[in-house]
Design an enzyme around this catalytic site. Structure first.
Site, PDB file in Angstrom:
ATOM      1  N   HIS A 197       0.852  -1.190   0.000  1.00 19.39           N
ATOM      2  CA  HIS A 197       0.000   0.000   0.000  1.00 19.39           C
ATOM      3  C   HIS A 197       0.890   1.243   0.000  1.00 19.39           C
ATOM      4  O   HIS A 197       1.735   1.409   0.887  1.00 19.39           O
ATOM      5  CB  HIS A 197      -0.937  -0.009   1.201  1.00 19.39           C
ATOM      6  CG  HIS A 197      -1.938  -1.120   1.158  1.00 19.39           C
ATOM      7  ND1 HIS A 197      -2.269  -1.883   2.258  1.00 19.39           N
ATOM      8  CD2 HIS A 197      -2.671  -1.611   0.120  1.00 19.39           C
ATOM      9  CE1 HIS A 197      -3.176  -2.791   1.896  1.00 19.39           C
ATOM     10  NE2 HIS A 197      -3.427  -2.647   0.617  1.00 19.39           N
ATOM     11  N   ALA A 198       0.694   2.100  -0.971  1.00 18.60           N
ATOM     12  CA  ALA A 198       1.649   3.169  -1.270  1.00 18.60           C
ATOM     13  C   ALA A 198       1.888   4.129  -0.118  1.00 18.60           C
ATOM     14  O   ALA A 198       3.017   4.564   0.121  1.00 18.60           O
ATOM     15  CB  ALA A 198       1.162   3.941  -2.497  1.00 18.60           C
ATOM     16  N   ARG A 199       0.831   4.482   0.634  1.00 18.93           N
ATOM     17  CA  ARG A 199       0.950   5.535   1.643  1.00 18.93           C
ATOM     18  C   ARG A 199       1.597   5.074   2.940  1.00 18.93           C
ATOM     19  O   ARG A 199       1.867   5.889   3.825  1.00 18.93           O
ATOM     20  CB  ARG A 199      -0.432   6.095   1.948  1.00 18.93           C
ATOM     21  CG  ARG A 199      -1.437   5.081   2.495  1.00 18.93           C
ATOM     22  CD  ARG A 199      -2.839   5.649   2.497  1.00 18.93           C
ATOM     23  NE  ARG A 199      -3.842   4.698   2.973  1.00 18.93           N
ATOM     24  CZ  ARG A 199      -5.149   4.960   2.967  1.00 18.93           C
ATOM     25  NH1 ARG A 199      -5.582   6.123   2.523  1.00 18.93           N
ATOM     26  NH2 ARG A 199      -6.009   4.064   3.408  1.00 18.93           N
ATOM     27  N   ASN A 272      -3.443  -5.776  -2.228  1.00 20.42           N
ATOM     28  CA  ASN A 272      -3.629  -6.791  -1.191  1.00 20.42           C
ATOM     29  C   ASN A 272      -5.059  -7.337  -1.183  1.00 20.42           C
ATOM     30  O   ASN A 272      -5.504  -7.920  -0.198  1.00 20.42           O
ATOM     31  CB  ASN A 272      -3.272  -6.241   0.188  1.00 20.42           C
ATOM     32  CG  ASN A 272      -2.835  -7.334   1.142  1.00 20.42           C
ATOM     33  OD1 ASN A 272      -2.225  -8.328   0.736  1.00 20.42           O
ATOM     34  ND2 ASN A 272      -3.140  -7.176   2.425  1.00 20.42           N
ATOM     35  N   ARG A 273      -5.764  -7.156  -2.285  1.00 18.17           N
ATOM     36  CA  ARG A 273      -7.072  -7.794  -2.506  1.00 18.17           C
ATOM     37  C   ARG A 273      -7.105  -8.476  -3.870  1.00 18.17           C
ATOM     38  O   ARG A 273      -8.158  -8.921  -4.304  1.00 18.17           O
ATOM     39  CB  ARG A 273      -8.212  -6.755  -2.450  1.00 18.17           C
ATOM     40  CG  ARG A 273      -8.317  -5.963  -1.159  1.00 18.17           C
ATOM     41  CD  ARG A 273      -8.798  -6.808   0.004  1.00 18.17           C
ATOM     42  NE  ARG A 273      -9.022  -5.995   1.193  1.00 18.17           N
ATOM     43  CZ  ARG A 273      -8.077  -5.619   2.043  1.00 18.17           C
ATOM     44  NH1 ARG A 273      -6.822  -5.993   1.839  1.00 18.17           N
ATOM     45  NH2 ARG A 273      -8.363  -4.883   3.102  1.00 18.17           N
ATOM     46  N   HIS A 325       3.092  -3.660   6.730  1.00 19.92           N
ATOM     47  CA  HIS A 325       2.063  -2.657   6.491  1.00 19.92           C
ATOM     48  C   HIS A 325       2.043  -1.652   7.641  1.00 19.92           C
ATOM     49  O   HIS A 325       2.813  -1.760   8.584  1.00 19.92           O
ATOM     50  CB  HIS A 325       0.689  -3.335   6.399  1.00 19.92           C
ATOM     51  CG  HIS A 325       0.564  -4.346   5.298  1.00 19.92           C
ATOM     52  ND1 HIS A 325      -0.109  -4.099   4.123  1.00 19.92           N
ATOM     53  CD2 HIS A 325       1.028  -5.620   5.197  1.00 19.92           C
ATOM     54  CE1 HIS A 325      -0.055  -5.170   3.343  1.00 19.92           C
ATOM     55  NE2 HIS A 325       0.630  -6.106   3.975  1.00 19.92           N
ATOM     56  N   ALA A 326       1.104  -0.711   7.580  1.00 20.15           N
ATOM     57  CA  ALA A 326       0.852   0.234   8.665  1.00 20.15           C
ATOM     58  C   ALA A 326      -0.588   0.735   8.496  1.00 20.15           C
ATOM     59  O   ALA A 326      -1.103   0.777   7.383  1.00 20.15           O
ATOM     60  CB  ALA A 326       1.826   1.408   8.593  1.00 20.15           C
ATOM     61  N   TYR A 327      -1.247   1.065   9.569  1.00 19.34           N
ATOM     62  CA  TYR A 327      -0.767   1.128  10.933  1.00 19.34           C
ATOM     63  C   TYR A 327      -1.751   0.397  11.827  1.00 19.34           C
ATOM     64  O   TYR A 327      -2.906   0.272  11.477  1.00 19.34           O
ATOM     65  CB  TYR A 327      -0.641   2.590  11.400  1.00 19.34           C
ATOM     66  CG  TYR A 327      -1.952   3.373  11.340  1.00 19.34           C
ATOM     67  CD1 TYR A 327      -2.764   3.510  12.471  1.00 19.34           C
ATOM     68  CD2 TYR A 327      -2.379   3.948  10.149  1.00 19.34           C
ATOM     69  CE1 TYR A 327      -3.955   4.213  12.416  1.00 19.34           C
ATOM     70  CE2 TYR A 327      -3.580   4.644  10.090  1.00 19.34           C
ATOM     71  CZ  TYR A 327      -4.361   4.780  11.228  1.00 19.34           C
ATOM     72  OH  TYR A 327      -5.557   5.466  11.165  1.00 19.34           O
ATOM     73  N   TYR A 377      -9.643  -7.443  10.724  1.00 21.39           N
ATOM     74  CA  TYR A 377     -10.957  -7.553  10.082  1.00 21.39           C
ATOM     75  C   TYR A 377     -10.872  -8.587   8.969  1.00 21.39           C
ATOM     76  O   TYR A 377      -9.776  -8.981   8.551  1.00 21.39           O
ATOM     77  CB  TYR A 377     -11.454  -6.209   9.530  1.00 21.39           C
ATOM     78  CG  TYR A 377     -10.417  -5.393   8.771  1.00 21.39           C
ATOM     79  CD1 TYR A 377      -9.888  -5.837   7.553  1.00 21.39           C
ATOM     80  CD2 TYR A 377      -9.980  -4.164   9.263  1.00 21.39           C
ATOM     81  CE1 TYR A 377      -8.957  -5.085   6.866  1.00 21.39           C
ATOM     82  CE2 TYR A 377      -9.042  -3.405   8.582  1.00 21.39           C
ATOM     83  CZ  TYR A 377      -8.542  -3.864   7.376  1.00 21.39           C
ATOM     84  OH  TYR A 377      -7.611  -3.125   6.699  1.00 21.39           O
ATOM     85  N   GLU A 399       1.488  -5.032  11.037  1.00 19.28           N
ATOM     86  CA  GLU A 399       0.946  -3.675  10.974  1.00 19.28           C
ATOM     87  C   GLU A 399       1.788  -2.853  11.949  1.00 19.28           C
ATOM     88  O   GLU A 399       1.644  -2.978  13.163  1.00 19.28           O
ATOM     89  CB  GLU A 399      -0.532  -3.642  11.370  1.00 19.28           C
ATOM     90  CG  GLU A 399      -1.465  -4.349  10.403  1.00 19.28           C
ATOM     91  CD  GLU A 399      -1.753  -3.534   9.147  1.00 19.28           C
ATOM     92  OE1 GLU A 399      -1.396  -2.339   9.112  1.00 19.28           O
ATOM     93  OE2 GLU A 399      -2.334  -4.103   8.198  1.00 19.28           O
TER      94      GLU A 399
END
Length: 438
Positions: A197-199, A272-273, A325-327, A377, A399
């Protein structure tokens, strides 16, 4: 806070003198991202009832908010912490709605543009130097990370081998570092990727930190020496290269890839989906404008396809898959797509427990751990579930920091403590692999 890294001023010696002069000449970042986030707010809400959750879902859809936690409006439910980035032109309407409905909220960031301009995670000019001289306590652009990889490939050929596994949608190379002592042609390996995920900038920062620590401590640290003598590490510092580049140049909070759809104006797919494991089921969206868009078909994204092909080709000796990943401060393992216990639960659970304890021993930072579906989740089409389903027995998703105070804007002063503690967790998992895992 005692766990903070060294203040920025103590790290100035990493920058060449000319760059220091440049920083003095250009002290402000008032035009960062063309001031597109001026007046935007980040608000935390916890709906107390399903009625409140339903009401929030409707207003979120109307105002087209950017959800930070959870990643999809469909996952907003009673008792779920919701961090939402609301554009300035919608913040007044949302706040009025919350006050009218008596839904409790907390403003985490009053003006997102000002937070960015304060320097919590600003793209600034970086030096390119050796492993010991390169500044690992700042965030780096894609170009800088790839130049760093090329440099290590030339200067540390005994432990590092750099190669490309394909091209991104926009034609950028997908580089991977193979790290380890070339002692045997066939030995067990660990795959590590960051920046799906870019951000989530702290991910690539950790991947770089891991490589740095491996190279600098190989001779002095018996644990690291054992790891690199008996395992290979395939490390992909930036998985989503197009999206990461875009998050530096256009939209700091871009999440997806940058692929185009012939039928829709919205760009990108949630990488990631997009994996072939319960693809586009619960926790993923079929709408191209959503942040959790699963794509037109599994492995539609060239980045996902390239990594999946590599893992399929090498799955006989890749025994662990780690994705950063984060966060949220969590260590997750399968399944993401369903509430069920994995067959090798006891060994995976033991590895997670020891890793989280090791991480906490440094600065006291607590991580939750457990199956992704119940700990975070439900989400379908994830890389972790796919890796597990394709024969890699030890798959984890980290995360990283924090739990929402800074969110995706984790300050550079927290890179060092975050990476230092995470290193211990990863080393624990690697040693668990050597001792107990098939």
């Amino acid at each position: 806070m005692k766990f903070l890294g060294k203040p920025r001023s103590q790290r100035a010696d990493f920058l060449p003198l000319c760059l220091l002069f440049l920083k003095l000449l250009h002290p402000g970042h008032s035009h960062l991202y063309s001031s597109r986030y001026a007046g935007d707010k980040v608000i935390r809400l916890i709906p107390n009832t399903e009625e409140e959750a339903c009401a929030l879902k409707k207003i979120y859809q109307q105002l087209k908010v950017d959800l930070w936690q959870p990643s999809s409006i469909s996952q907003v439910s009673e008792g779920t912490v919701t961090d939402v980035h609301i554009p300035h032109n919608g913040s007044r309407a949302l706040l009025a709605f919350l006050q009218e409905t008596n839904i409790h909220y907390k403003i985490l960031m009053e003006d997102l543009q000002k937070v960015l301009e304060k320097g919590s995670s600003l793209p600034t000019q970086r030096s390119r130097r050796s492993v010991s001289g390169y500044n690992y306590e700042v965030y780096h652009s894609l170009e800088e990370i790839q130049n760093w990889m090329h440099h290590l490939n030339k200067t540390h050929s005994g432990l590092i081998h750099m190669f490309s596994i394909g091209k991104s949608y926009e034609g950028r190379s997908l580089f991977v570092l193979k790290l380890g002592r070339r002692s045997r042609a066939y030995q067990r390996a660990v795959w590590i990727d960051c920046g799906i995920h870019a951000r989530e900038w702290i991910g690539p920062a950790f991947c770089q930190w891991f490589v740095k620590e491996a190279l600098l401590t190989y001779r002095s640290d018996p644990t690291m020496r054992k790891m690199l003598n008996h395992l290979y590490f395939y490390i992909m510092p930036v998985f989503n290269v197009d999206g990461y580049h875009f998050s530096w140049t256009n939209d700091r909070f871009w999440r997806k890839t940058r692929s185009r759809s012939s039928r829709f104006r919205c760009r990108g797919v949630d990488a990631n989906r997009n994996w072939r494991v319960k693809w586009c089921d619960e926790g993923a969206s079929m709408h191209p404008c959503d942040d959790t868009y699963c794509g037109p078909f599994p492995e539609s994204e060239p980045e996902v396809k390239a990594v999946a092909n590599f893992l399929r080709k090498h799955k006989k000796h890749i025994r662990a898959y780690l994705s950063f990943h984060a966060y949220a401060q969590m260590l997750l393992y399968p399944y993401s797509y369903k509430y069920a216990t994995i067959p090798n639960f006891s060994c995976v659970e033991s590895a997670a427990y020891k890793a989280v304890n090791a991480l906490q021993s440094v600065y006291g930072i607590q991580y939750r751990y457990g199956p992704a579906s119940s700990t975070l989740y439900v989400s379908s089409g994830s890389s972790m579930d796919w890796a597990y389903k394709n024969g890699i027995p030890y798959t984890f998703a980290f995360e990283l920091r924090d739990t929402g105070h800074f969110g995706f804007l984790l300050p550079e002063m927290l890179i060092k403590p975050t990476c230092t503690e995470t290193m211990l967790a990863v080393k624990n998992i690697a040693m668990h692999l050597l001792k107990k895992c098939p």
